[in-house]
Design a protein around this motif. Structure first.
Motif, PDB file in Angstrom:
ATOM      1  N   ALA A 105      15.029   2.535  -6.044  1.00  0.00           N
ATOM      2  CA  ALA A 105      15.485   1.629  -7.095  1.00  0.00           C
ATOM      3  C   ALA A 105      15.789   0.247  -6.522  1.00  0.00           C
ATOM      4  O   ALA A 105      15.475  -0.779  -7.131  1.00  0.00           O
ATOM      5  N   LYS A 106      16.400   0.224  -5.327  1.00  0.00           N
ATOM      6  CA  LYS A 106      16.699  -1.051  -4.685  1.00  0.00           C
ATOM      7  C   LYS A 106      15.410  -1.770  -4.287  1.00  0.00           C
ATOM      8  O   LYS A 106      15.312  -3.002  -4.396  1.00  0.00           O
ATOM      9  N   ALA A 107      14.417  -1.011  -3.823  1.00  0.00           N
ATOM     10  CA  ALA A 107      13.131  -1.607  -3.444  1.00  0.00           C
ATOM     11  C   ALA A 107      12.435  -2.212  -4.664  1.00  0.00           C
ATOM     12  O   ALA A 107      11.867  -3.301  -4.581  1.00  0.00           O
ATOM     13  N   MET A 108      12.478  -1.517  -5.803  1.00  0.00           N
ATOM     14  CA  MET A 108      11.859  -2.044  -7.017  1.00  0.00           C
ATOM     15  C   MET A 108      12.560  -3.322  -7.470  1.00  0.00           C
ATOM     16  O   MET A 108      11.909  -4.284  -7.896  1.00  0.00           O
TER      17      MET A 108
ATOM     18  N   VAL B 173       3.988   1.846 -11.646  1.00  0.00           N
ATOM     19  CA  VAL B 173       4.205   0.590 -10.917  1.00  0.00           C
ATOM     20  C   VAL B 173       3.134  -0.417 -11.288  1.00  0.00           C
ATOM     21  O   VAL B 173       3.412  -1.608 -11.472  1.00  0.00           O
ATOM     22  N   LEU B 174       1.911   0.051 -11.417  1.00  0.00           N
ATOM     23  CA  LEU B 174       0.813  -0.831 -11.816  1.00  0.00           C
ATOM     24  C   LEU B 174       1.085  -1.434 -13.186  1.00  0.00           C
ATOM     25  O   LEU B 174       0.894  -2.634 -13.411  1.00  0.00           O
ATOM     26  N   ARG B 175       1.558  -0.607 -14.122  1.00  0.00           N
ATOM     27  CA  ARG B 175       1.871  -1.109 -15.457  1.00  0.00           C
ATOM     28  C   ARG B 175       3.037  -2.095 -15.427  1.00  0.00           C
ATOM     29  O   ARG B 175       3.064  -3.077 -16.166  1.00  0.00           O
ATOM     30  N   ALA B 176       4.025  -1.811 -14.572  1.00  0.00           N
ATOM     31  CA  ALA B 176       5.255  -2.606 -14.573  1.00  0.00           C
ATOM     32  C   ALA B 176       5.072  -3.984 -13.958  1.00  0.00           C
ATOM     33  O   ALA B 176       5.649  -4.959 -14.436  1.00  0.00           O
TER      34      ALA B 176
ATOM     35  N   PHE C 268      -1.220  -4.942  -5.097  1.00  0.00           N
ATOM     36  CA  PHE C 268      -0.666  -3.590  -5.026  1.00  0.00           C
ATOM     37  C   PHE C 268      -1.777  -2.554  -5.040  1.00  0.00           C
ATOM     38  O   PHE C 268      -2.713  -2.630  -5.842  1.00  0.00           O
ATOM     39  N   VAL C 269      -1.655  -1.591  -4.148  1.00  0.00           N
ATOM     40  CA  VAL C 269      -2.580  -0.458  -4.113  1.00  0.00           C
ATOM     41  C   VAL C 269      -1.768   0.824  -4.090  1.00  0.00           C
ATOM     42  O   VAL C 269      -0.810   0.947  -3.309  1.00  0.00           O
TER      43      VAL C 269
ATOM     44  N   ASP D 278       0.856  -1.190   0.000  1.00  0.00           N
ATOM     45  CA  ASP D 278       0.000   0.000   0.000  1.00  0.00           C
ATOM     46  C   ASP D 278       0.889   1.235   0.000  1.00  0.00           C
ATOM     47  O   ASP D 278       1.321   1.703   1.047  1.00  0.00           O
ATOM     48  N   GLU D 279       1.184   1.763  -1.207  1.00  0.00           N
ATOM     49  CA  GLU D 279       1.977   2.976  -1.358  1.00  0.00           C
ATOM     50  C   GLU D 279       3.343   2.869  -0.663  1.00  0.00           C
ATOM     51  O   GLU D 279       3.903   3.867  -0.257  1.00  0.00           O
TER      52      GLU D 279
END
Length: 428
Positions: free
Chosen positions: A204-207, A229-232, A222-223, A192-193
């Motif tokens: 970048a590390k979190a992604m 992020v939704l697209r990815a 995911f919210v 959540d965000e």
């Protein structure tokens, strides 16, 4: 754990909050309700007491009839305007809140990135809080010993790990909490965000860590408002509006309807009527209209690589809108935009009606593609309001297999020069 069952099954979930206007109402409301039952032999008195109880009670439905199912390894994104019930839904799924109606069945360990750091004891050190949080999340002491160094390294807060959390900045506490959650190997990850924590390097590390988790087959819910992020990450999307699911499908389709909802809300103060749905798509309170067909009025065609695609467009936009534009997008079968063109409309007079034809070459790999159009008021690239859109099923299919000539979706202009490598002498 049942491996054949869905990772997450949400059925008809609803959440209703009871609100009391004052502390006295909280006392008198239930008392009057009970008294109405005691006096049921006197119908008139019972009804008056019941009416008094109901007058002191206000209800708010945060969620109503929400249902969806997630298979293992699937990623679902939930978007919606503020107050649509997104966070409430996540808290119910995570077990933080009880549902008023419906059921939630989760098969596997859940990690919920909700209010990061909310469970930390400010008097204890970061290392001590990591141990406590890990125990709460079901990590054994032996598992924690194996992962503790990785958690501390990922959080990257240096020597502060052995200082009380009350001395941390808000960003440091969030990074430490995030590090704990993503190192417990969850079966279901609820976000959540939470991907906006820390600076750009930590994000970048979190992604990257998220990609590793999903590659292992973890289910993602995911919210957030970060549509990229939704697209990815997500294969499906859900749009919530006032606690109800109003759209489900491919992320790009759900995002498109969400953006229209955002623009409709922004213009609601200036328009008395709400947006209405038409056969062609959505028409705004401005009365804008957008229709389109492929050449000769067809909606679907098959063609060869490089053949022309003609899209005939008819639209209406208020001539007073000086920054009107028509955006033509080409989408692949998953709804991901491949390419597109923004056509600025010339000055209009009279009724504001306009017709035009846009032509492009189908320089694409074999497959089916969809054409979507949007009529926007766009004074700038980052400031656009959707007036109307057309998503009525226009599509074309490229039948040629061009993998011998290029890879991917479309060719990349390039030149290739060969040269013989010099022969190296022995012992040189």
């Amino acid at each position: 754990m049942n491996t054949s069952a869905p990772a997450l099954d949400v059925r008809n979930v609803g959440k209703t909050y009871h609100l009391w206007p004052s502390p006295a109402s909280r006392l008198w409301g239930p008392l009057l309700y009970r008294m109405s039952g005691w006096t049921r032999w006197f119908p008139a008195l019972s009804q008056r007491l019941l009416a008094g109880a109901q007058a002191r009670l206000h209800t708010h439905r945060a969620l109503e009839g929400v249902s969806f199912s997630l298979e293992r390894g699937e990623a679902l994104g939930i978007i919606g305007l503020n107050g649509s019930g997104k966070s409430t839904l996540l808290q119910i799924i995570a077990g933080v809140l009880p549902a008023t109606t419906g059921t939630v069945v989760a098969n596997g360990r859940i990690a919920a990135l909700l209010e990061l750091g909310s469970g930390f004891n400010p008097e204890l050190t970061g290392r001590e809080n990591v141990r406590i949080n890990a125990a709460i999340l079901g990590i054994t002491p032996a598992q924690l010993r194996e992962r503790l160094d990785d958690i501390i390294a990922f959080a990257d807060i240096g020597e502060y790990i052995d200082e009380p959390v009350k001395t941390y900045s808000s960003g440091m506490a969030l990074r430490l909490a995030f590090a704990v959650q993503v190192h417990i190997d969850p079966d279901i990850l609820i976000v959540d965000e939470a991907l906006a924590v820390g600076d750009a390097a930590f994000q970048a590390k979190a992604m990257a860590r998220m990609e590793q988790i999903l590659a292992r087959g973890t289910t993602l819910l995911f919210v957030g408002h970060d549509l990229n992020v939704l697209r990815a990450f997500c294969q499906r999307g859900i749009l919530l509006e006032e606690g109800r699911v109003t759209a489900q499908g491919l992320p790009e389709d759900v995002i498109e309807q969400y953006l229209f909802q955002v623009h409709a809300k922004a213009s609601a103060a200036a328009a008395a009527d709400a947006p209405v749905r038409t056969d062609q798509g959505f028409a705004s309170p401005d009365g804008a209209i957008l229709r389109a067909t492929l050449r000769d009025g067809v909606r679907n065609i098959a063609l060869r690589h490089g053949d022309p695609v003609d899209v005939d467009v008819e639209l209406f936009a208020d001539p007073a809108i000086g920054a009107a534009a028509c955006i033509v997008d080409v989408l692949d079968r998953r709804g991901v935009p491949v390419s597109g063109r923004r056509v600025r409309l010339p000055p209009r007079s009279g009724e504001g009606r306009l017709q035009f034809r846009i032509r492009f070459q189908a320089l694409l790999q074999r497959g089916a593609y969809r054409v979507r159009l949007r009529l926007v008021d766009a004074p700038g690239m980052e400031n656009a309001r959707v007036l109307a859109r057309h998503d009525g099923g226009l599509s074309f299919e490229v039948v040629d297999d061009c993998r011998e000539e290029f890879t991917g979706l479309f060719p990349l202009p390039a030149s290739v020069e060969f040269a013989e490598a010099p022969v190296q002498a022995e012992g040189g």
